[in-house]
Design an enzyme around this catalytic site. Sequence first.
Site, PDB file in Angstrom:
ATOM      1  N   GLU A  13      62.908  13.192  -1.496  1.00 44.59           N
ATOM      2  CA  GLU A  13      62.262  11.620  -0.708  1.00 44.59           C
ATOM      3  C   GLU A  13      62.858  10.769  -1.776  1.00 44.59           C
ATOM      4  O   GLU A  13      63.336   9.494  -1.644  1.00 44.59           O
ATOM      5  CB  GLU A  13      60.871  11.705  -0.693  1.00 44.59           C
ATOM      6  CG  GLU A  13      60.726  12.375   0.681  1.00 44.59           C
ATOM      7  CD  GLU A  13      59.045  13.195   0.216  1.00 44.59           C
ATOM      8  OE1 GLU A  13      58.417  13.007  -0.651  1.00 44.59           O
ATOM      9  OE2 GLU A  13      58.849  14.063   1.166  1.00 44.59           O
ATOM     10  N   ASN A  31      52.547  19.405  -4.798  1.00 46.59           N
ATOM     11  CA  ASN A  31      53.034  17.976  -4.874  1.00 46.59           C
ATOM     12  C   ASN A  31      52.439  17.230  -3.878  1.00 46.59           C
ATOM     13  O   ASN A  31      52.526  17.171  -2.724  1.00 46.59           O
ATOM     14  CB  ASN A  31      54.540  18.228  -4.217  1.00 46.59           C
ATOM     15  CG  ASN A  31      55.289  16.868  -4.227  1.00 46.59           C
ATOM     16  OD1 ASN A  31      54.702  15.768  -4.968  1.00 46.59           O
ATOM     17  ND2 ASN A  31      56.324  16.559  -3.613  1.00 46.59           N
ATOM     18  N   HIS A  74      63.591  15.056  -6.099  1.00 42.51           N
ATOM     19  CA  HIS A  74      62.934  15.425  -4.721  1.00 42.51           C
ATOM     20  C   HIS A  74      63.779  14.556  -3.872  1.00 42.51           C
ATOM     21  O   HIS A  74      64.168  13.346  -3.980  1.00 42.51           O
ATOM     22  CB  HIS A  74      61.786  14.854  -4.790  1.00 42.51           C
ATOM     23  CG  HIS A  74      60.762  15.545  -3.394  1.00 42.51           C
ATOM     24  ND1 HIS A  74      60.913  14.742  -2.348  1.00 42.51           N
ATOM     25  CD2 HIS A  74      60.147  16.599  -3.328  1.00 42.51           C
ATOM     26  CE1 HIS A  74      60.359  15.557  -1.516  1.00 42.51           C
ATOM     27  NE2 HIS A  74      59.672  16.646  -2.146  1.00 42.51           N
ATOM     28  N   LYS A 107      52.553  14.095  -3.658  1.00 39.47           N
ATOM     29  CA  LYS A 107      53.212  12.884  -3.123  1.00 39.47           C
ATOM     30  C   LYS A 107      52.418  11.506  -3.308  1.00 39.47           C
ATOM     31  O   LYS A 107      51.446  11.461  -4.328  1.00 39.47           O
ATOM     32  CB  LYS A 107      53.737  12.964  -1.677  1.00 39.47           C
ATOM     33  CG  LYS A 107      54.609  14.228  -1.580  1.00 39.47           C
ATOM     34  CD  LYS A 107      55.081  14.483  -0.430  1.00 39.47           C
ATOM     35  CE  LYS A 107      55.843  15.857  -0.287  1.00 39.47           C
ATOM     36  NZ  LYS A 107      56.728  15.908   0.779  1.00 39.47           N
ATOM     37  N   GLY A 147      57.772  18.788   5.366  1.00 37.62           N
ATOM     38  CA  GLY A 147      56.906  17.944   5.916  1.00 37.62           C
ATOM     39  C   GLY A 147      57.092  17.920   7.653  1.00 37.62           C
ATOM     40  O   GLY A 147      56.401  17.252   8.452  1.00 37.62           O
ATOM     41  N   GLU A 160      64.594  23.067  -1.778  1.00 38.44           N
ATOM     42  CA  GLU A 160      63.867  22.361  -0.577  1.00 38.44           C
ATOM     43  C   GLU A 160      64.598  21.872   0.627  1.00 38.44           C
ATOM     44  O   GLU A 160      65.213  20.750   0.339  1.00 38.44           O
ATOM     45  CB  GLU A 160      62.896  21.399  -1.242  1.00 38.44           C
ATOM     46  CG  GLU A 160      61.635  21.675  -2.171  1.00 38.44           C
ATOM     47  CD  GLU A 160      60.673  20.738  -2.164  1.00 38.44           C
ATOM     48  OE1 GLU A 160      59.590  21.091  -2.167  1.00 38.44           O
ATOM     49  OE2 GLU A 160      61.117  19.514  -2.352  1.00 38.44           O
ATOM     50  N   SER A 189      57.192  23.080   4.127  1.00 41.72           N
ATOM     51  CA  SER A 189      56.364  23.615   5.125  1.00 41.72           C
ATOM     52  C   SER A 189      55.944  25.063   4.691  1.00 41.72           C
ATOM     53  O   SER A 189      55.648  25.710   5.639  1.00 41.72           O
ATOM     54  CB  SER A 189      56.946  23.420   6.536  1.00 41.72           C
ATOM     55  OG  SER A 189      57.227  22.176   6.885  1.00 41.72           O
TER      56      SER A 189
HETATM   57  P1  PGA Z   1      55.653  20.036   2.460  1.00 36.85           P
HETATM   58  O1  PGA Z   1      56.414  19.202   1.207  1.00 36.85           O
HETATM   59  O2  PGA Z   1      55.025  21.291   1.894  1.00 36.85           O
HETATM   60  O3  PGA Z   1      54.756  18.944   2.976  1.00 36.85           O
HETATM   61  O4  PGA Z   1      56.897  20.364   3.485  1.00 36.85           O
HETATM   62  C1  PGA Z   1      57.076  20.130   0.238  1.00 36.85           C
HETATM   63  C2  PGA Z   1      57.789  19.092  -0.695  1.00 36.85           C
HETATM   64  O5  PGA Z   1      58.296  17.878  -0.307  1.00 36.85           O
HETATM   65  O6  PGA Z   1      57.797  19.581  -1.983  1.00 36.85           O
END
Ligand code: PGA
Length: 246
Positions: free
Chosen positions: A95, A9, A93, A11, A170, A164, A208
């Site tokens: 976000e 992903n 997601h 982003k 993140g 998630e 992460s």
């Molecule tokens: P990350 O993000 O691996 O940077 O924690 C995962 C995601 O948001 O899909």
Amino acid sequence: MRRKLVVGNWKMHGSRPANAELLAAVAGARPYGCDVAVCVPFVYLGEAAAQLAGTDVRWGAQDVSPHDQGAYTGEISAPMLQELGCRYAIVGHSERRAYHAENDELVAAKAQAALGRGVTPIVCVGETLAQRDAGETEAVVKRQLSAVIHTLAHCAAEMVVAYEPVWAIGTGRTATPDQAQAVHAVLRAQLHAATGRGDRMRILYGGSVKADNAQALFGMADIDGGLIGGASLKAADFIAICRAAG
Ligand code: PGA
């Protein structure tokens, strides 16, 4: 037997030169012993399609409109994603739930729109830290998933689910394999009760995931791969994670 799936992903990251280099490295490291895909910003889908065509690395989007067409300025529809050869679309997601006020019903409508065009929705669910601390993890993820199951009805078995935990995205703070497995088992039971095919559906872990923790996570009984954010932007790290799944 469920074949593992690792999805990058990206982003809102990337540039044409950086993407070309990253995609070449990911495609060049084949074969993988698992399915691999990258979900890139919309504007780079055409380039991903051109660069990955003829390989078994798939590409997808990070969102999709619930509408097929119309006066929805700024939106991108499932037919458009289909036209660009997308295999996957991430929906729900955290976000997007947090910054774009997406609720369970909208996420379900997006999943339905994608599936209607043969684009597999990767439906994200996950609790915040406050919800985990309040002992609400199970209730939250079940509520998020049940909205999608209800809307997709007999097609629900076609989706991919990604667990998630919001507190792990993140942050460098990953769920332990046991913490993740416990939630995955709950989700699988829910999927199985609804579709009768939960044992064949893929449930990814995201939050992460790094080269050094991927193997332990992917070794758990109900973790069928990962949705990878930050580490998917570095070729060596993403390739190592794909290898850990294979
Ligand atoms: P990350 O993000 O691996 O940077 O924690 C995962 C995601 O948001 O899909």
